[in-house]
Design a protein around this motif. Structure first.
Motif, PDB file in Angstrom:
ATOM      1  N   ALA A 171      34.624   7.910  15.014  1.00 38.67           N
ATOM      2  CA  ALA A 171      35.600   6.882  15.380  1.00 38.67           C
ATOM      3  C   ALA A 171      36.253   7.177  16.720  1.00 38.67           C
ATOM      4  O   ALA A 171      37.437   6.879  16.923  1.00 38.67           O
ATOM      5  CB  ALA A 171      36.672   6.757  14.291  1.00 38.67           C
ATOM      6  N   ASP A 188      39.711   4.079  11.278  1.00 36.11           N
ATOM      7  CA  ASP A 188      38.507   3.273  11.464  1.00 36.11           C
ATOM      8  C   ASP A 188      38.854   1.898  12.015  1.00 36.11           C
ATOM      9  O   ASP A 188      38.171   1.370  12.898  1.00 36.11           O
ATOM     10  CB  ASP A 188      37.783   3.151  10.124  1.00 36.11           C
ATOM     11  CG  ASP A 188      36.380   2.587  10.283  1.00 36.11           C
ATOM     12  OD1 ASP A 188      35.895   2.517  11.422  1.00 36.11           O
ATOM     13  OD2 ASP A 188      35.780   2.194   9.268  1.00 36.11           O
ATOM     14  N   THR A 233      42.505   7.499   6.980  1.00 35.54           N
ATOM     15  CA  THR A 233      41.091   7.335   7.329  1.00 35.54           C
ATOM     16  C   THR A 233      40.759   5.874   7.582  1.00 35.54           C
ATOM     17  O   THR A 233      40.072   5.524   8.553  1.00 35.54           O
ATOM     18  CB  THR A 233      40.210   7.900   6.213  1.00 35.54           C
ATOM     19  OG1 THR A 233      40.542   9.268   5.987  1.00 35.54           O
ATOM     20  CG2 THR A 233      38.743   7.789   6.575  1.00 35.54           C
ATOM     21  N   GLN A 248      39.632   2.201  15.699  1.00 40.72           N
ATOM     22  CA  GLN A 248      38.432   2.365  16.515  1.00 40.72           C
ATOM     23  C   GLN A 248      37.703   1.038  16.701  1.00 40.72           C
ATOM     24  O   GLN A 248      37.227   0.728  17.793  1.00 40.72           O
ATOM     25  CB  GLN A 248      37.516   3.406  15.851  1.00 40.72           C
ATOM     26  CG  GLN A 248      36.315   3.815  16.692  1.00 40.72           C
ATOM     27  CD  GLN A 248      35.120   2.900  16.498  1.00 40.72           C
ATOM     28  OE1 GLN A 248      35.004   2.251  15.453  1.00 40.72           O
ATOM     29  NE2 GLN A 248      34.236   2.848  17.495  1.00 40.72           N
ATOM     30  N   GLN A 249      37.616   0.245  15.630  1.00 40.50           N
ATOM     31  CA  GLN A 249      36.953  -1.050  15.742  1.00 40.50           C
ATOM     32  C   GLN A 249      37.737  -1.996  16.656  1.00 40.50           C
ATOM     33  O   GLN A 249      37.146  -2.796  17.378  1.00 40.50           O
ATOM     34  CB  GLN A 249      36.776  -1.664  14.355  1.00 40.50           C
ATOM     35  CG  GLN A 249      35.816  -0.891  13.467  1.00 40.50           C
ATOM     36  CD  GLN A 249      35.518  -1.614  12.173  1.00 40.50           C
ATOM     37  OE1 GLN A 249      35.483  -2.836  12.127  1.00 40.50           O
ATOM     38  NE2 GLN A 249      35.312  -0.863  11.098  1.00 40.50           N
ATOM     39  N   HIS A 265      36.683   6.571  20.782  1.00 38.90           N
ATOM     40  CA  HIS A 265      36.473   5.519  21.777  1.00 38.90           C
ATOM     41  C   HIS A 265      37.431   5.773  22.933  1.00 38.90           C
ATOM     42  O   HIS A 265      38.531   6.299  22.759  1.00 38.90           O
ATOM     43  CB  HIS A 265      36.727   4.137  21.172  1.00 38.90           C
ATOM     44  CG  HIS A 265      36.173   3.025  22.013  1.00 38.90           C
ATOM     45  ND1 HIS A 265      36.893   2.465  23.057  1.00 38.90           N
ATOM     46  CD2 HIS A 265      34.989   2.359  21.971  1.00 38.90           C
ATOM     47  CE1 HIS A 265      36.165   1.505  23.615  1.00 38.90           C
ATOM     48  NE2 HIS A 265      35.020   1.413  22.970  1.00 38.90           N
ATOM     49  N   MET A 297      34.187  10.968  11.447  1.00 36.53           N
ATOM     50  CA  MET A 297      33.900   9.566  11.123  1.00 36.53           C
ATOM     51  C   MET A 297      33.108   8.861  12.211  1.00 36.53           C
ATOM     52  O   MET A 297      32.608   7.748  11.979  1.00 36.53           O
ATOM     53  CB  MET A 297      35.220   8.803  10.910  1.00 36.53           C
ATOM     54  CG  MET A 297      36.061   9.284   9.754  1.00 36.53           C
ATOM     55  SD  MET A 297      37.701   8.537   9.817  1.00 36.53           S
ATOM     56  CE  MET A 297      37.286   6.800  10.003  1.00 36.53           C
ATOM     57  N   ALA A 301      38.541  11.869  13.337  1.00 36.88           N
ATOM     58  CA  ALA A 301      37.850  10.834  14.113  1.00 36.88           C
ATOM     59  C   ALA A 301      36.433  11.276  14.481  1.00 36.88           C
ATOM     60  O   ALA A 301      35.497  10.471  14.452  1.00 36.88           O
ATOM     61  CB  ALA A 301      38.649  10.500  15.365  1.00 36.88           C
TER      62      ALA A 301
END
Length: 362
Positions: A41, A7, A3, A10-11, A43, A39, A36
């Motif tokens: 997340a 994240d 998890t 994704q950032q 993209h 969350m 995803a």
């Protein structure tokens, strides 16, 4: 760990100019996508793949050209050019060496997830730790939402950094100020509690210690701990029994625990444990704005511990007004201390109990 890294990927995809690639050897693409979506997340530059062959992973690297690669986990990836089963010593060494070489050649930030043994050590060959630049341990109790990322090795900086995170239904979030998780707010003072400041790497965490003195029993009474070192509790009880007149603990059950699921095993918590036990045994409440820091020796003396100024500064920031510290750690000895906090140096357990009683009565 999956998890948290999802994240991070994704950032990276949202903030960096290059894509990120998450390769899962344990879960399918649909399973990772469901996480995803939960969350938030997702993209367009975040790519997912479910592979267990090193050649296929390298093919995805050629096709995507990511700036970040997350491989979960290295023990599930194998290469056809090397003998052995996936997760074996030979396979893990070959896969890790190949990925490190590719990462250095193409300038890809690579995160390898590795399994750990029951005692917390990285599973497989020790060469896995030698090949990488940074080793992070992801720790947490299954009964608590708190998770910690602890640095063990770092070629580019300090290895004593600790990150605190909280698990929830929407994923995982960072805790910039986790000290409040380890304290209980009472409407009035309660016997059997005392506050200390534990050090997790460079981070000072204000932590509450609770103690309950049970009934008198024949034979060997129970000594039960949660989040503390059982051996140190037994030593503190022996010191209290020997160095104080009013406490009788040898035939009574003692239960001691920390609040919030944090584990405190450093000797700096000895004095807080002693005060909590004495408070519960004498049924005298300690001022909730008082904290205690110090190691307790077998002769009852209070010994110095490290990072006392940092601990006091964190406690003062949270509104604590009294502190009991070892000799040589107070403002009178160091020449500096936090404002709006009265710091008392205690040479032994008896003087610490007296200082706590005075502060609580005043």
């Amino acid at each position: 760990k999956s998890t948290l890294l999802l994240d991070v990927a994704q950032q990276w995809a949202a903030g960096a100019g290059s894509p990120s690639l998450v390769v899962s050897g344990e879960e399918s693409v649909s399973q990772v996508r469901l996480r995803a979506e939960r969350m938030g997340a997702l993209h367009e530059r975040l790519y997912l793949a479910a592979e267990s062959d090193l050649g296929a992973v390298l093919g995805h690297l050629d096709a995507v050209g990511p700036g970040l690669l997350v491989l979960d986990s290295v023990q599930t990836i194998s290469t056809t050019g090397t003998e052995g089963v996936p997760g074996g010593v030979t396979q893990v060494r070959a896969v890790t060496a190949a990925l490190v070489a590719v990462a250095k050649e193409r300038g890809i930030a690579t995160v390898l997830v590795g399994h750990v043994t029951k005692d917390g050590q990285v599973a497989g060959p020790r060469v896995l730790e030698h090949l990488v630049d940074v080793v992070l341990h992801f720790e947490g109790d299954k009964h608590s939402s708190l998770r910690m990322v602890r640095g063990v090795k770092n070629r580019f900086g300090a290895a004593d950094e600790v990150g605190c995170f909280e698990m929830h239904e929407g994923g995982i979030s960072s805790l910039a100020d986790p000290s409040g998780l380890f304290l209980t707010r009472y409407s009035e003072p309660v016997p059997g509690t005392c506050v200390t400041v534990a050090m997790e790497g460079r981070r000072a965490l204000v932590t509450e210690v609770q103690a309950l003195i049970g009934a008198t029993v024949a034979g060997s009474p129970r000594r039960t701990v949660s989040g503390l070192d059982g051996a140190r509790l037994a030593m503190v009880l022996a010191v209290l029994q020997r160095r104080t007149e009013r406490l009788t603990l040898h035939d009574r059950e003692v239960f001691a625990a920390t609040v919030g699921g944090i584990r405190v095993v450093e000797p700096a918590a000895d004095l807080a444990v002693a005060l909590a036990v004495a408070s519960g045994g004498l049924n005298l409440a300690i001022d909730p704005h008082l904290l205690a820091i110090g190691e307790v020796g077998l002769t009852g003396e209070v010994r110095r511990v490290g990072a006392v100024p940092r601990r006091l500064a964190e406690a003062a920031r949270l509104g604590f007004r009294y502190a009991i510290v070892p000799p040589g750690c107070g403002p009178e000895s160091t020449g500096a201390g936090p404002e709006n906090m009265r710091v008392v140096e205690a040479t032994d357990v008896r003087s610490a109990l007296q200082a706590a009683a005075r502060a609580s009565a005043g």
